[in-house]
Design an enzyme around this catalytic site. Structure first.
Site, PDB file in Angstrom:
ATOM      1  N   ASP A   9       1.305  -7.359   3.693  1.00 23.63           N
ATOM      2  CA  ASP A   9       1.675  -6.866   2.639  1.00 23.63           C
ATOM      3  C   ASP A   9       3.222  -6.404   2.503  1.00 23.63           C
ATOM      4  O   ASP A   9       3.946  -6.663   3.425  1.00 23.63           O
ATOM      5  CB  ASP A   9       1.016  -5.164   2.826  1.00 23.63           C
ATOM      6  CG  ASP A   9      -0.454  -5.277   2.319  1.00 23.63           C
ATOM      7  OD1 ASP A   9      -0.883  -6.269   2.106  1.00 23.63           O
ATOM      8  OD2 ASP A   9      -1.003  -4.118   2.190  1.00 23.63           O
ATOM      9  N   ASP A  10       3.465  -6.264   1.118  1.00 25.37           N
ATOM     10  CA  ASP A  10       4.815  -5.728   0.759  1.00 25.37           C
ATOM     11  C   ASP A  10       6.168  -6.938   0.608  1.00 25.37           C
ATOM     12  O   ASP A  10       7.114  -6.627   0.379  1.00 25.37           O
ATOM     13  CB  ASP A  10       5.399  -4.730   1.880  1.00 25.37           C
ATOM     14  CG  ASP A  10       4.533  -3.306   1.736  1.00 25.37           C
ATOM     15  OD1 ASP A  10       3.598  -3.394   0.893  1.00 25.37           O
ATOM     16  OD2 ASP A  10       4.850  -2.487   2.543  1.00 25.37           O
ATOM     17  N   HIS A  61      -0.627  -6.580  -4.896  1.00 19.72           N
ATOM     18  CA  HIS A  61      -0.478  -5.287  -4.211  1.00 19.72           C
ATOM     19  C   HIS A  61       0.382  -4.504  -5.033  1.00 19.72           C
ATOM     20  O   HIS A  61       1.183  -3.761  -4.657  1.00 19.72           O
ATOM     21  CB  HIS A  61       0.624  -5.724  -2.919  1.00 19.72           C
ATOM     22  CG  HIS A  61       0.483  -4.544  -2.004  1.00 19.72           C
ATOM     23  ND1 HIS A  61      -0.686  -3.802  -1.664  1.00 19.72           N
ATOM     24  CD2 HIS A  61       1.366  -3.967  -1.143  1.00 19.72           C
ATOM     25  CE1 HIS A  61      -0.163  -2.649  -0.853  1.00 19.72           C
ATOM     26  NE2 HIS A  61       0.975  -3.003  -0.202  1.00 19.72           N
ATOM     27  N   HIS A  65       4.400  -0.544  -6.229  1.00 19.92           N
ATOM     28  CA  HIS A  65       3.986   0.173  -5.036  1.00 19.92           C
ATOM     29  C   HIS A  65       3.870   1.659  -5.035  1.00 19.92           C
ATOM     30  O   HIS A  65       4.502   2.124  -3.881  1.00 19.92           O
ATOM     31  CB  HIS A  65       4.805  -0.654  -3.808  1.00 19.92           C
ATOM     32  CG  HIS A  65       4.258  -0.268  -2.396  1.00 19.92           C
ATOM     33  ND1 HIS A  65       4.486   0.566  -1.675  1.00 19.92           N
ATOM     34  CD2 HIS A  65       3.366  -1.303  -1.798  1.00 19.92           C
ATOM     35  CE1 HIS A  65       3.695   0.338  -0.576  1.00 19.92           C
ATOM     36  NE2 HIS A  65       3.008  -0.673  -0.657  1.00 19.92           N
ATOM     37  N   TYR A 102      -0.941   1.901  -0.158  1.00 23.93           N
ATOM     38  CA  TYR A 102      -1.015   3.160   0.770  1.00 23.93           C
ATOM     39  C   TYR A 102      -2.809   3.575   0.909  1.00 23.93           C
ATOM     40  O   TYR A 102      -3.209   4.362   1.072  1.00 23.93           O
ATOM     41  CB  TYR A 102      -0.455   4.456   0.038  1.00 23.93           C
ATOM     42  CG  TYR A 102       0.808   4.165  -0.205  1.00 23.93           C
ATOM     43  CD1 TYR A 102       1.876   3.982   0.732  1.00 23.93           C
ATOM     44  CD2 TYR A 102       1.377   4.306  -1.416  1.00 23.93           C
ATOM     45  CE1 TYR A 102       3.071   4.122   0.632  1.00 23.93           C
ATOM     46  CE2 TYR A 102       2.789   3.942  -1.887  1.00 23.93           C
ATOM     47  CZ  TYR A 102       3.491   3.754  -0.535  1.00 23.93           C
ATOM     48  OH  TYR A 102       4.985   3.770  -1.101  1.00 23.93           O
ATOM     49  N   HIS A 152       2.166  -6.366   7.813  1.00 23.24           N
ATOM     50  CA  HIS A 152       3.362  -6.112   6.841  1.00 23.24           C
ATOM     51  C   HIS A 152       4.412  -7.172   7.241  1.00 23.24           C
ATOM     52  O   HIS A 152       5.022  -7.004   8.285  1.00 23.24           O
ATOM     53  CB  HIS A 152       3.734  -4.823   6.851  1.00 23.24           C
ATOM     54  CG  HIS A 152       2.856  -3.649   6.170  1.00 23.24           C
ATOM     55  ND1 HIS A 152       1.634  -3.223   7.092  1.00 23.24           N
ATOM     56  CD2 HIS A 152       2.625  -2.955   5.210  1.00 23.24           C
ATOM     57  CE1 HIS A 152       1.160  -2.434   6.316  1.00 23.24           C
ATOM     58  NE2 HIS A 152       1.623  -2.275   5.011  1.00 23.24           N
TER      59      HIS A 152
END
Ligand SMILES: [Zn+2]
Length: 210
Positions: A9-10, A61, A65, A102, A152
């Protein structure tokens, strides 16, 4: 043979994402990347394209965010549709999977977002203090057939890069093959259910993980 999906992720970024791709490449495996649309720059777009060209899956995603459970439906749709559009521009292919930022969800989000929700089993690798060794231990402890591993590739996350150097060969040694999320559902012939969020394709409850 057991199957596992590594997911990140991210990203995308030009610091950690390329290091993750280097390691995946060394081991000849693919993973799934859940992108934040606002992190896509001309430079990081090239990194995401590299991932896609390596056989990695590019997923959604959100755009900003932010916590989404308190957003109005229009906002939820914009968050996801904009990210999907950016991914199509990068890869020519629409994402199949969505990971809520989250893991903050509500019932309405399942109505607004037409993608399969993914959670995954985490090793708290978003916490800088969790060492590479602890990340390795947690991922290996959670490993089972059909598992989706949440990691991540965010900027600065060097401990996860370090952990991967052990996690991948160790899982190989234990008899795992590495699949993308899409390959996992397809190969296991699991039809994703509406309203479910997956951490393992064989789960029997609507929500598990974390
Ligand atoms: Zn995230």
């Amino acid at each position: 043979m057991k199957r596992i999906a590594l997911t990140f992720d991210d990203g995308p970024n030009t610091s950690i994402t390329p290091q993750v791709l280097d390691i995946l490449g060394e081991h000849g495996i693919a993973a799934s990347f859940f992108l934040i649309a606002d992190s896509i720059t001309p430079e990081s777009a090239q990194v995401a394209k590299r991932a896609f060209s390596m056989g990695c899956e590019i997923n959604n995603h959100s755009t900003t965010h932010e916590h989404m459970s308190r957003m109005i439906p229009d906002q939820v749709r914009r968050e996801v549709e904009n990210c999907t559009q950016k991914i199509i521009e990068l890869t020519g292919r629409a994402p199949r999977f969505f990971r809520p930022p989250y893991i903050d969800i509500n019932r309405d989000m399942f109505e607004e977002i037409g993608l399969t929700f993914i959670c995954g089993s985490g090793c708290q690798d978003w916490v800088p203090d969790i060492s590479a060794e602890e990340r390795i231990e947690r991922v290996l402890a959670n490993a089972r057939d059909g598992e989706i591993v949440l990691l991540h590739d965010m900027p600065g996350n060097v401990n996860t890069v370090e952990a991967l150097k052990t996690i991948i060969p160790e899982l190989k040694k234990r008899g795992y093959r590495f699949l993308t999320c899409g390959q996992m559902f397809d190969e296991c012939e699991i039809e994703p259910r509406h309203g479910w969020m997956y951490s393992n394709v064989f789960q029997t409850e609507p929500r598990t993980g974390l």
